[in-house]
Structures are given as structure tokens and as C-alpha cells.
Motif scaffolding. Sequence first.
Motif, PDB file in Angstrom:
ATOM      1  N   ASP A 173       0.901  -1.321  -0.163  1.00  0.00           N
ATOM      2  CA  ASP A 173      -0.116  -0.134   0.145  1.00  0.00           C
ATOM      3  C   ASP A 173       0.839   1.291   0.007  1.00  0.00           C
ATOM      4  O   ASP A 173       1.670   1.749   1.071  1.00  0.00           O
ATOM      5  N   ARG A 176       0.114   4.132   2.561  1.00  0.00           N
ATOM      6  CA  ARG A 176       0.282   3.685   3.905  1.00  0.00           C
ATOM      7  C   ARG A 176       1.941   3.795   4.188  1.00  0.00           C
ATOM      8  O   ARG A 176       2.293   4.228   5.294  1.00  0.00           O
ATOM      9  N   GLU A 310       2.040   8.871  -3.319  1.00  0.00           N
ATOM     10  CA  GLU A 310       1.138   7.820  -4.036  1.00  0.00           C
ATOM     11  C   GLU A 310       0.678   8.234  -5.464  1.00  0.00           C
ATOM     12  O   GLU A 310       0.423   7.458  -6.543  1.00  0.00           O
ATOM     13  N   ASP A 465      -0.729  -4.884  -8.895  1.00  0.00           N
ATOM     14  CA  ASP A 465      -1.570  -5.931  -8.195  1.00  0.00           C
ATOM     15  C   ASP A 465      -2.477  -6.541  -9.028  1.00  0.00           C
ATOM     16  O   ASP A 465      -3.261  -5.880  -9.804  1.00  0.00           O
ATOM     17  N   LYS A 487      -9.329   4.908  -3.912  1.00  0.00           N
ATOM     18  CA  LYS A 487      -8.979   3.513  -3.379  1.00  0.00           C
ATOM     19  C   LYS A 487      -7.249   3.719  -3.193  1.00  0.00           C
ATOM     20  O   LYS A 487      -6.772   4.152  -4.206  1.00  0.00           O
ATOM     21  N   PRO A 488      -7.260   2.901  -2.084  1.00  0.00           N
ATOM     22  CA  PRO A 488      -5.452   2.911  -1.767  1.00  0.00           C
ATOM     23  C   PRO A 488      -4.778   2.130  -3.171  1.00  0.00           C
ATOM     24  O   PRO A 488      -5.235   1.264  -3.796  1.00  0.00           O
ATOM     25  N   LEU A 490      -2.082  -0.034  -4.545  1.00  0.00           N
ATOM     26  CA  LEU A 490      -1.201  -1.137  -4.340  1.00  0.00           C
ATOM     27  C   LEU A 490      -0.392  -1.558  -5.602  1.00  0.00           C
ATOM     28  O   LEU A 490      -0.802  -1.591  -6.697  1.00  0.00           O
TER      29      LEU A 490
END
Length: 497
Positions: A173, A176, A310, A465, A487-488, A490
Amino acid sequence: MDVTFSCIIWLLFTWLSIIALNSIFRGTKPAFRKLPPGPNELPIIGNLLALGKKPHRSLAKLAKIHGSIMSLHLGQLTTIVISSKSIAKQVLLTHDSSFCNRSVPNALLAHQHDDFSMIWLPASTAWRTLRKISNSHIFITQKLDASQDLRRKKVQQLLTYVEENCHAGKAIDIGRAAFSTSLNLISNTMFSVDLADPKSEFRELVWNIMVEVGKPNVADYFPVMKKIDPQGIKRRLTIHFGKMLGLFDRMIDQRLKLREVPGYVKTNDMLETLLNIMENKTEAINRDYIRHLFLDLFDAGTDTTSNTLEWAMAELLQNPEALSNAQLELEETIGKGNPVEESDITQLPYLQAIIKETLRLHPPAPFLIPRKSSTDVEINGFTIPKDARVLVNVWAIGRDENLWDDPNTFLPERFLGSNVDVKGRNFELIPFGGGRRICPGLPLAIRMLHLMLASLLHAFDWKLDDGITPEEMDMEDKFGITLQKAKPFLAIPVARK
């Protein structure tokens, strides 16, 4: 800024009880003042419904109808929205003295934060003192160079974490991981210690503050409700702020005791600098200003940095050619296997262009920090009235087709050979603001962003991912205190060959 349906319904039902107060607080518009145009408003709530869940996008659309200087009534507040480079320059530079005060959200009155915060203080003697300290003692090149070893260690810890996931073939993530690293980069710059340890509650505490500050608050649109705090946002923030300030008190007390020990070796961190200034009385600051300055820096510097990183990683994986160009530049400039240093950044023009392009498309604070007019000001034939809240929609400016070719496309090459930067001189790209209230932490934020992104790209290859293709990526945003991915994101790190 999105007000939930339940709040709207509640406000409508209370119409009879507050209509009289509404007229007093709103007042009447003098005949000689010509407000900028804007959409029609509803009784009591004004244009609140026009904001929607993504105000930066909603107001950009309305600006195409009503113009790049537009007025709205959000509850009891007259709000002026600026959506062009030229008018932003007038507000932030030409008439800076009339717009340099802040419109303070009700929740940030907790623990009298507005009385000590460099971000929220009016342009006063105290604010000028804090600004001078920031520019002359904290964020100057000499001080940041002296503390770069602390940040280097934190980035290496990030790479170790990524490597562990790389060996396990696990997705990370990115937001994070960047959030935790940003916290530790800042805490080491401030205190020479990690505060985002997985075993500590500090990371969640900062996260909770971000969540509360980012919530739409009825009390901000209807000042008569400030004391009621109907959503409890200020009450919860009072608890969170209290924990943060208590932690800073302990850090200050511990350092003061260490400084009394014979043979104590001074550190190069921010706390040491501020304590020296306070003890030598070279500037008029006290413990309260120091504690709230730390609160500002954690709140303003973590979410903004991690979200930008991000977005940058997401854009690069959606644009493999740009990712390949960035990695090639790093390899040719730094060499395989060599760590990235902060001093390398000036030799990496394509990496710098990636950061600029990311900030153009995804400014962390799409409206900057709200300003408040201290007097009636005429701009482009319209009157911005005294006490109006002023929002500069930098998201809209960054996607203005009159300023940018193919404005919705991620294209770092547009900045190669360009003198446009993010330091407040070019008003087509002002993610950190402009004028005298430009973000003072900009020099540290720029170092952190470039160092983290360059290190992640240079040490690893990356893939999406779950077999997702670049065309299938979800690039929707979510409005809050910062502009986040809905949305996070990945991504799976892969060992470089």
C-alpha cells in the motif's frame, strides 16, 4: 466540504429558528457593491448542495458557466472562488495584504490552536516572528543539509520494508508506506527520533486528526452553531490535539534536561534550534508557539507528502514510458546499486518534472488554505467583500486548457526546459500557495518527495497488483483535507536486474 443529506435535512427543518439570525449574520449587500456572478442559491443553505462530494471538480465546472471569479453563499458565508492564473495572482500577490488573513475552521479553535499556529494566525507580529524563524532558522538550506543524514536513514528503512515485500512477492500500500515514512522523516528532522513506530499510537493519532479536519463541518457554514458543535468534530479534535501537545511537552522537557547534563552534544534537529532561540531570546517565542508549530508541521507535512508520492507512483505505473524514462535517468546519473542522495536531485530534471506534473494534476490542497478578505477589494470590476472567504481552485488552474496543452494527460516532458516551478512565482502551478503565506515547509517537502520517489524507482521495478493493466487502473480522487486517491494504490516491487 460535502454536507451529508442528514445535515441538510436537519438544517431545513430548523429554518424557522435561524432565519432571523441568518439575516443578521449574512447582512444585506450594499447597492454599490457588485459581487462576482454565481449560481442561484436556495434559502438558508445557499449553494451548499452545489459542492457535491468533489467540490474541486464541481466548482471548476461552475466556473466555466459563471466565470473564473465567482461568488457562492455557503450557509451564512459569502465565498469567492478563483479559478484562473491571472486572478489568483491578483489575490495572492497584487492584493496580498488584503487577503493574507485566514478563514479558520471551527474545529481548529481546539486548544486555541488559531492563537499560536503559524498557518492560522492573522498577519500579526506573532505570525511575522514565526515566519522569520521558519525562513531564517528552520527551513534554510544549511539546516536542512545538516539534518539530511536523519532522513537518509528513514528512506533506507523504507527500502528495507519494500525489499522484504519484494522477496515475498507481496503488494505494498504505497500511500500507507509513504505516510509512515513521511512521519518519521519529519519527526527525525524535528526531534531526531522515530514517532511512527508500529508499536506506538502516534501514527493513528496523526491519521485521526487528518480525518477529523477533512470532514465537512456544519459549524463552518453556520457560525451560530459553533458553540453547539453538532457533529462533535471540535470535541474529538480537542482530544487528539491534547495528546499531540502532551507528547511535544514530554519531548521538550526531556531535551531541556539533557541540555543541563555536562558534556551534552547538541543535535542538528529543529527542537534544538527552537530551544536555542527561546533561551537566547533572539526572537519573541515561547513554549506554546513551539508546540503548536510542531502540530502544524506534522499535520501539514505528512498527508500532503504521502498523497503526492502515492499519486506520482500511480501515474508512473499507468504511464510505463514515463516510468522507464525516470529509471533510465537515475541509472545514468547515479549508477546501479548506488543510493540516492538529496544532493543528487538537482541533476535529475526528469524526476523533478514528474513531481511538478503530479502536483499540477493532483495538488494536495486543491483550494489551498482558505483566505479571508480584510477589506472590500475590487478585482476585474467585481467587489470581493470584507470578511468573505476566498478559495483559489488550484486544481482547476492546473487543468486549464488555456494554460496547458492536453491538460488532463500526465506528461512530465512539458516541464523539461521550462522555468516553471512550484515556489510561488508561476501562478499556473501553485500547489504550495503564493505570496507572503506560501507554505514555509516547501523546501523540506520538496526534498522528502524527490528523495522518496527517486529511491523507490531506482531500487526496484514495479508492477500492478492482481494482474491489472494500466488502462484498468482506478484513478478516481477523494476530497478531504488533502486530495487523496479514492482507493488505496497497491503495487508489487520487483528486484531490478
